[in-house]
Write a protein that holds these residues in place. Structure first.
Motif, PDB file in Angstrom:
ATOM      1  N   UNK A 489       0.921  -1.417   0.029  1.00  0.00           N
ATOM      2  CA  UNK A 489       0.182   0.133  -0.030  1.00  0.00           C
ATOM      3  C   UNK A 489       0.796   1.075   0.043  1.00  0.00           C
ATOM      4  N   UNK A 490       0.140   2.265   0.347  1.00  0.00           N
ATOM      5  CA  UNK A 490       1.041   3.624   0.524  1.00  0.00           C
ATOM      6  C   UNK A 490       1.684   3.783   1.661  1.00  0.00           C
ATOM      7  N   UNK A 491       3.050   3.689   1.401  1.00  0.00           N
ATOM      8  CA  UNK A 491       4.048   3.440   2.595  1.00  0.00           C
ATOM      9  C   UNK A 491       4.882   4.547   2.881  1.00  0.00           C
ATOM     10  N   UNK A 492       4.884   5.493   2.043  1.00  0.00           N
ATOM     11  CA  UNK A 492       5.965   6.730   2.229  1.00  0.00           C
ATOM     12  C   UNK A 492       5.713   8.033   1.324  1.00  0.00           C
ATOM     13  N   UNK A 493       6.084   8.987   1.994  1.00  0.00           N
ATOM     14  CA  UNK A 493       5.667  10.321   1.484  1.00  0.00           C
ATOM     15  C   UNK A 493       6.977  11.459   1.752  1.00  0.00           C
TER      16      UNK A 493
END
Length: 605
Positions: A489-493
């Motif tokens: 999934x969305x794991x970093x930004x």
């Protein structure tokens, strides 16, 4: 999450009387230390300040010092539309809106009319819209409900335009509207009244004397429910249930009674344990991680999970097993290390009071309920903890348990390889890059406000902050990751701002990763991608990127992140570094394939 600052004997047998609440409320007002302050403004169509002492106490029990403003009844327009009103002067963190259709939508003889509900709905949406424009407070909007006794109580259910049907329709409309508004949540008063019992919600004497809609017991119940949702807004929920096996997941000791002798079936008492397993699976479906820590023979426990016809829980539902004869406190610590989560994320469930007390004395951060002697009360005792209260659940949350199970497979795979590079290549990782946008905003805010370990600046932004950063020329990118074992999934930004346009200098505002993906060089990929995004905006011979480390409670492991990657210390600082990323570009790890789902950024120079 209760902080148990008050004598719990007051609360063991129902709720204390009003005089006890008033005394406890005075204690809170005398600045008891350790509470997080929250300013709460309440706008209601009826008299509600009678719950003030109850609310102060129930908030304090959850670690919150509530500074309360109860505005006069039915002053929604006066307070919300006037920029100079008492509401905005108070500068609240929370605005609670409680319009009651029984106050605002009745005709001369007391019937609640559909056309009046429609008018109220338009007014309600206007209040929310204006509030959102004029202040940054979280809005809690109660949905519609009715407890009015009417002569149509029996025949009402036969009509497709019954009052109940009208309320359901309008509540659905309100929910959809609030979902589109930043920092606006529904407080489900309709369901709360049904849970309490609409017959007992109102004491007619209170209503006739002071236009108070709630009976005494309903006032306390209401205050308790408000405090619970505010705690869910303010605090991070737990995310892992660590379970004993014998007499917890089933009745009896499998090592003594054998797989066919334990209590686990569709009839009593085995159905009690089977229902508990269903509850655990429902928690897992919400994203709660399950683990087993049991003093037992591993083969015996796994045999039940694999082979017992009534075991709904299977090995695949657990992200970690520590089934041995070692100290349970040590095993729980190892579970936390293996899953890479904090001990304060865990709840330990064990029927044995000796084991519970041992772990309590060894690990204070783990939450350990005192389970009742009867397993019929296991579920209620866990629910009373309020440990898993999520205000909203994202798709990533729902997948969390599966993601941790996949991670356990990766760790088993890792030991097959001689070098980390060979292992990482074998994972066949694919990363998807996307700008921060409306579709991923909820998950982005969740990561910003809940990621503690791999978080370089621990800045906690809300939706307004993010919109302003992007509006003012900032850059925000997200990173999703998947490999041959599954989708993480969305794991970093990463978020960066222009610090000096003339000198082509950018600064990293936020840089963080989920702990699930640490050790796979994803941090280097994220750094290279924000670097590429910045470089795509400039054609000059130099572009400087500044990195910063702000110490938090749990992020010491990343204090040297920038110097390890060739950034040079900035003069006059011990926590800021800089690098000319045009002259010295940051390379992507070669074994991670990158896909761009949003606006494409330029690849390596």
């Amino acid at each position: 999450m209760f902080n148990h600052m008050f004598n719990q004997s007051y609360f063991n047998e129902g709720k204390p009387n009003s005089s006890v609440y008033i005394k406890l409320s005075q204690k809170v007002k005398k600045n008891i230390k350790g509470l997080k302050t929250l300013k709460i403004a309440v706008l209601s169509s009826s008299t509600l300040d009678v719950i003030q002492d109850y609310l102060i106490v129930e908030l304090a029990r959850r670690g919150i010092k509530g500074i309360l403003l109860f505005l006069p009844p039915n002053q929604f327009e006066q307070q919300i539309l006037d920029d100079n009103s008492t509401l905005y002067e108070f500068n609240p963190d929370i605005v609670f809106l409680i319009p009651n259709i029984e106050d605002l939508c009745v005709n001369d003889i007391g019937f609640i009319k559909e056309n009046l509900i429609k008018v109220l709905m338009k007014r309600y949406k206007l209040w929310i819209s204006e509030l959102r424009k004029k202040c940054d407070a979280t809005i809690l909007a109660t949905n519609f409900q009715a407890t009015l006794i009417t002569p149509s109580a029996l025949d009402d259910g036969q009509s497709p335009k019954s009052l109940n049907a009208i309320i359901i329709e309008n509540n659905s409309s309100l929910s959809k509207y609030c979902k589109k508004k930043e920092n606006c949540c529904i407080f489900d008063l309709n369901n709360l009244i049904l849970t309490f019992g609409s017959k007992d919600w109102t004491d007619q004497r209170f209503f006739y004397i002071g236009k108070i809609r709630q009976s005494y017991n309903a006032q306390v119940f209401f205050a308790d429910a408000i405090a619970r949702i505010l705690a869910a807004i303010l605090f991070t929920p737990r995310k892992c249930i660590v379970l004993d096996a014998d007499n917890t997941l089933w009745g009896g000791v499998v090592g003594e009674e054998g797989i066919n002798g334990i209590e686990l079936s569709d009839s009593f008492p085995g159905n009690v344990y089977k229902e508990f397993q269903k509850y655990l699976l429902r928690q897992r479906a919400r994203g709660i991680i399950l683990a087993i820590v049991s003093k037992n023979n591993e083969d015996d426990v796994l045999s039940v999970l694999k082979n017992h016809k009534d075991s709904l829980l299977k090995p695949k539902h657990f992200s970690c097993f520590k089934i041995n004869w070692k100290d349970k406190a040590r095993n729980i610590i190892e579970v936390a290390e293996e899953l890479n989560i904090g001990l304060d994320s865990m709840v330990f469930i064990d029927d044995n009071p000796v084991e519970r007390e041992w772990v309590k004395n060894k690990i204070s951060d783990v939450l350990i309920p005192d389970l009742p002697s009867s397993p019929t009360e296991y579920i209620n005792s866990i629910e009373k903890l309020e440990a898993f209260d999520f205000l909203s659940i994202t798709n990533e949350d729902k997948k969390r348990a599966d993601m941790y199970y996949q991670e356990s497979k990766r760790k088993k795979e890792k030991i097959k390889f001689h070098t980390i590079e060979d292992f990482l290549k074998n994972l066949k990782m694919e990363a998807s890059v996307e700008d921060i946008n409306q579709n991923n905003l909820k998950r982005v805010i969740q990561l910003l406000n809940k990621t503690n370990q791999f978080n370089l600046t621990v800045r906690r932004h809300n939706e307004t902050d993010l919109r302003n950063i992007i509006k003012n020329g900032g850059i925000g990118i997200t990173l999703r990751l998947k490999d041959k074992f599954g989708d993480s999934g969305l794991i970093g930004l990463a978020i960066a701002n222009s610090k000096n346009a003339e000198k082509n200098c950018w600064g990293i505002d936020s840089f963080l990763l989920s702990c699930r993906v640490l050790g796979r060089k994803v941090e280097d990929l994220l750094l290279s991608l924000i670097n590429e995004k910045i470089k795509s905006k400039h054609k000059k011979t130099y572009t400087y990127l500044e990195g910063e480390f702000i110490k938090g409670k749990k992020n010491s492991q990343v204090s040297d992140f920038f110097p390890k990657r060739g950034f040079k210390i900035l003069n006059g600082y011990d926590n800021r570094w800089s690098r000319d990323v045009l002259k010295y570009p940051i390379e992507r790890p070669k074994y991670i394939q990158v896909n761009f789902d949003g606006p494409k950024v330029r690849k390596k120079a």
